[in-house]
Enzyme design. Structure first.
Site, PDB file in Angstrom:
ATOM      1  N   ARG A 166       0.814  -1.217   0.000  1.00 13.56           N
ATOM      2  CA  ARG A 166       0.000   0.000   0.000  1.00 13.56           C
ATOM      3  C   ARG A 166       0.845   1.264   0.000  1.00 13.56           C
ATOM      4  O   ARG A 166       0.326   2.373  -0.110  1.00 13.56           O
ATOM      5  CB  ARG A 166      -0.921   0.001   1.229  1.00 13.56           C
ATOM      6  N   TRP A 179       2.655   5.914   1.963  1.00 16.96           N
ATOM      7  CA  TRP A 179       2.780   6.432   0.603  1.00 16.96           C
ATOM      8  C   TRP A 179       2.588   7.929   0.738  1.00 16.96           C
ATOM      9  O   TRP A 179       1.521   8.402   1.117  1.00 16.96           O
ATOM     10  CB  TRP A 179       1.720   5.828  -0.311  1.00 16.96           C
ATOM     11  N   ASN A 231      -4.378   6.829   7.454  1.00 20.16           N
ATOM     12  CA  ASN A 231      -4.434   6.631   6.013  1.00 20.16           C
ATOM     13  C   ASN A 231      -5.595   7.477   5.506  1.00 20.16           C
ATOM     14  O   ASN A 231      -6.709   7.356   6.012  1.00 20.16           O
ATOM     15  CB  ASN A 231      -4.686   5.150   5.700  1.00 20.16           C
ATOM     16  N   GLY A 232      -5.321   8.347   4.540  1.00 17.69           N
ATOM     17  CA  GLY A 232      -6.375   9.215   4.008  1.00 17.69           C
ATOM     18  C   GLY A 232      -5.837  10.614   3.798  1.00 17.69           C
ATOM     19  O   GLY A 232      -4.620  10.825   3.793  1.00 17.69           O
ATOM     20  N   GLU A 259       5.958   1.722 -15.686  1.00 14.45           N
ATOM     21  CA  GLU A 259       5.938   1.686 -14.225  1.00 14.45           C
ATOM     22  C   GLU A 259       7.075   0.851 -13.634  1.00 14.45           C
ATOM     23  O   GLU A 259       7.519   1.104 -12.521  1.00 14.45           O
ATOM     24  CB  GLU A 259       4.584   1.234 -13.673  1.00 14.45           C
ATOM     25  N   HIS A 292       0.290  10.731 -37.901  1.00 16.72           N
ATOM     26  CA  HIS A 292      -0.288  12.024 -37.544  1.00 16.72           C
ATOM     27  C   HIS A 292       0.535  12.732 -36.461  1.00 16.72           C
ATOM     28  O   HIS A 292       0.035  13.672 -35.833  1.00 16.72           O
ATOM     29  CB  HIS A 292      -1.738  11.834 -37.085  1.00 16.72           C
TER      30      HIS A 292
HETATM   31  O1  M6R Z   1      -7.192  -1.131  -7.643  1.00 16.54           O
HETATM   32  P1  M6R Z   1      -7.449  -0.570  -8.988  1.00 16.54           P
HETATM   33  O2  M6R Z   1      -7.591  -1.569 -10.051  1.00 16.54           O
HETATM   34  O3  M6R Z   1      -8.631   0.375  -8.983  1.00 16.54           O
HETATM   35  O4  M6R Z   1      -6.189   0.305  -9.328  1.00 16.54           O
HETATM   36  C1  M6R Z   1      -6.173   1.127 -10.474  1.00 16.54           C
HETATM   37  C2  M6R Z   1      -4.756   1.421 -10.894  1.00 16.54           C
HETATM   38  O5  M6R Z   1      -4.099   2.150  -9.906  1.00 16.54           O
HETATM   39  C3  M6R Z   1      -3.981   0.135 -11.169  1.00 16.54           C
HETATM   40  O6  M6R Z   1      -4.644  -0.631 -12.119  1.00 16.54           O
HETATM   41  C4  M6R Z   1      -2.571   0.440 -11.683  1.00 16.54           C
HETATM   42  O7  M6R Z   1      -2.636   1.104 -12.899  1.00 16.54           O
HETATM   43  C5  M6R Z   1      -1.800  -0.858 -11.801  1.00 16.54           C
HETATM   44  N1  M6R Z   1      -1.343  -1.283 -10.508  1.00 16.54           N
HETATM   45  C6  M6R Z   1      -0.637  -0.729 -12.723  1.00 16.54           C
HETATM   46  O8  M6R Z   1       0.023  -1.940 -12.855  1.00 16.54           O
END
Ligand code: M6R
Length: 595
Positions: free
Chosen positions: A27, A77, A103-104, A486, A502
């Site tokens: 997280r 985070w 968290n928040g 990523e 384009h």
């Molecule tokens: O938990 P979610 O599927 O809603 O998360 C959305 C994105 O943050 C997530 O898909 C992210 O793009 C991936 N971890 C990338 O690998």
């Protein structure tokens, strides 16, 4: 984002906090810290910007105190303030009487900070969470009772929170939630609160999710009792994943393991949903009204899966389908008869949850596709489809992507069959094709593991990558580019191949890597030739004759799903070659609970 844990246990709390923090690290991993009561009655705070092993060493190396059986922990985070030890949680008030993890986001932190500073409070950090400590400090002075103080302090807060507060004098722990996930559990080891059941799955399967506004004291007599504004009895839920599913099991990293698990995970989805697809029962079981258009919302990988589901619905059923980035979908017009499909592996993504709230004003039917049937998204939707991928620890989504695609396709095929838009034999043929996917993913993995590593090594110096595709291949090109950026921290953009001329073609020079998702569309050959004419280096994935060929139904209405495996392996190998952590890419987190 951020993981929190609190416990009151029968054995030393740190033994539980450290295990839980390791499981919450997905997280956020900018810093990690704990506050633990000592047998002498003090609270010791230990924090680090390094990983949990460093925290473990610091805890075990501490001298002059013996740690007791109550504590709180946090893995961060960063939102407000950089990733420094000072900004790491737990935070404290002016007196050091309370320690707090959060968290928040506190939206009115600036105003509260100003007011608290004027009244004499001293702030040690720029972190929004610290205002909570000082507010609780004031309320505690008035009431003398931690539970009342936390309730009173939260009344001034705007924003979202999951918090755990430890009081030094009494050793009491109070937890609260509003718009951020938090669950509590009573176990034979003691009482726990955590952001996610994975944190405490070693000690229990049963847990209770806090509702918005709940404030609870973690203690032998009251765990599980809501003292919050909702006044309802929280429901006890059961964890669906068993212990042991979240280990490495001999793999080098979680990403490798989760890539390898894709065939099994998709088989599980098809075993569960397969018998009820073509006869429409899957759709009927959701209890939703027929729909005449589909609006998908999601972010990142989940949105790419949504794009695949839209393609299928348009191609097979002729039903209008659109998809939008959740964070930008607030003002969208929802047409009568629309079904909203919200896709999120975590089910806790703030952008998705907020997009749902904005749609609730017009109240379309809301279907959630998630890997977490206990999540906030699942609780807020009218119906839920579990994508059954199992625990995914790597921050980069892999098996959840293929499971979202297959589960979403299954539901849409079932809806078309149920509503008479698709005949039984056509639906059966699609189900047969779906059942071949696990073997095709498996064979794509075997081929890619041989062919891709040398390509990744050869491309290690390339500053950027372009991914192209046509039609049903485009969502896979998008997902391949997302994985590559990523994990390897290299620029990677995807384009419909016809768009190159384009503008993006200007980026191509000698050696520029262009990854082609080849779904056997006849027009791709011209686009490849345009790139080669300018010296671009083509790496094609897909039909026979590609750099990395895969076997499968490349022209299936859900597109060339097998191509995602070589693309995942390319991103992983490049990142490993460059020396990066593939499970915890920089700046990212798996559960994105801030806007
Ligand atoms: O938990 P979610 O599927 O809603 O998360 C959305 C994105 O943050 C997530 O898909 C992210 O793009 C991936 N971890 C990338 O690998």
């Amino acid at each position: 984002m951020c993981g929190i844990i609190a416990c009151r246990t029968h054995a030393p709390a740190v033994d539980y906090l450290l295990v839980a923090l390791r499981r919450l690290e997905y997280r956020g991993y900018d810093s990690v810290g704990v506050a633990v009561k000592t047998t002498g009655g003090q609270v010791v705070r230990i924090r680090t910007v390094e990983r949990i092993d460093a925290l473990d060493r610091a805890i075990r190396g501490g001298t002059g105190y013996e740690l007791d059986r109550v504590g709180i922990g946090h893995t961060r985070w960063a939102t407000h303030g950089p990733a420094t030890e000072a900004n790491a949680h737990p935070h404290t008030d002016c007196t050091g009487r309370i320690s707090l993890v959060h968290n928040g986001i506190i939206e009115n932190a600036h105003e509260l900070r100003q007011a608290l500073s004027i009244s004499g409070h001293h702030f040690a950090t720029g972190v929004d969470s610290e205002v909570l400590c000082h507010l609780i400090e004031d309320c505690l002075t008035i009431s003398g009772d931690l539970l009342c103080a936390v309730q009173a302090a939260l009344a001034s807060i705007e924003g979202s929170w999951a918090i755990a507060v430890l009081e030094e004098r009494t050793g009491r722990v109070v937890v609260a939630a509003n718009g951020s996930p938090l669950l509590v559990a009573r176990t034979e080891h003691g009482d726990f609160a955590a952001s996610d059941i994975a944190a405490i799955a070693e000690w229990t399967d049963d847990f209770t999710v806090l509702g918005d506004g709940d404030v609870i004291e973690l203690s032998v007599s009251s765990a599980g009792q809501s003292a919050g504004k909702n006044g309802r009895k929280p429901v006890v839920r059961q964890c669906i994943w068993r212990n042991g599913e979240d280990g490495l099991n001999g793999h080098a990293d979680f990403m490798a393991k989760e890539i390898d698990e894709q065939p099994t995970a998709v088989s599980r989805v098809l075993d569960e949903l397969g018998p009820n697809i073509a006869n429409g029962r899957l759709w009927h079981s959701l209890g939703l009204a027929p729909f005449n258009r589909l609006q998908v919302i999601g972010c990142g990988t989940s949105l790419n899966a949504g794009q695949v589901i839209c393609n299928l619905l348009r191609r097979v059923g002729g039903v209008p389908a659109s998809f939008s980035v959740a964070s930008e979908s607030a003002g969208e017009i929802v047409e009568p008869g629309a079904l909203c499909l919200a896709i999120s592996q975590s089910g806790e993504t703030s952008d998705v949850l907020n997009a749902i709230v904005s749609r609730r004003a017009v109240d379309p039917a809301m279907l959630a596709l998630t890997n977490n049937p206990h999540s906030t998204l699942a609780r807020r939707a009218d119906a839920v489809v579990n994508c059954l991928a199992g625990p995914e620890i790597g921050v980069a989504a892999t098996k959840t992507f293929v499971c979202q695609v297959v589960a979403g396709v299954a539901v849409m095929v079932s809806a078309l069959a149920a509503n008479g838009c698709l005949g039984r034999s056509a639906a059966n043929r699609l189900v047969d094709d779906l059942r071949r996917i696990p073997a095709q993913l498996s064979s794509a993995g075997t081929v890619a593991k041989c062919l891709v590593p040398p390509i990744a090594e050869e491309l290690a110096d390339a500053p950027g990558f372009i991914f192209i595709a046509r039609g049903t291949g485009i969502p896979y090109a998008a997902e391949g580019a997302l994985k590559l950026k990523e994990l390897s921290y290299r620029w990677a953009e995807h384009y419909p191949a016809g768009e190159l001329k384009h503008g993006p073609l200007a980026l191509i020079s000698s050696g520029t890597p262009v990854v082609v998702v080849d779904n056997a569309d006849s027009k791709l050959a011209n686009n490849i030739a345009e790139v080669q004419a300018r010296g671009g280096r083509i790496i094609s994935v897909g039909s026979l004759g590609s750099t990395v060929p895969v076997t499968g139904e490349l022209s299936a209405p859900w597109g060339p799903i097998e191509t995602i495996v070589p693309l995942q392996i390319l991103a992983r190998n490049l990142a490993l070659f460059l020396g990066f952590d593939v499970d915890k890419p920089r700046n990212l987190a798996k559960s994105v609970t801030v806007e």
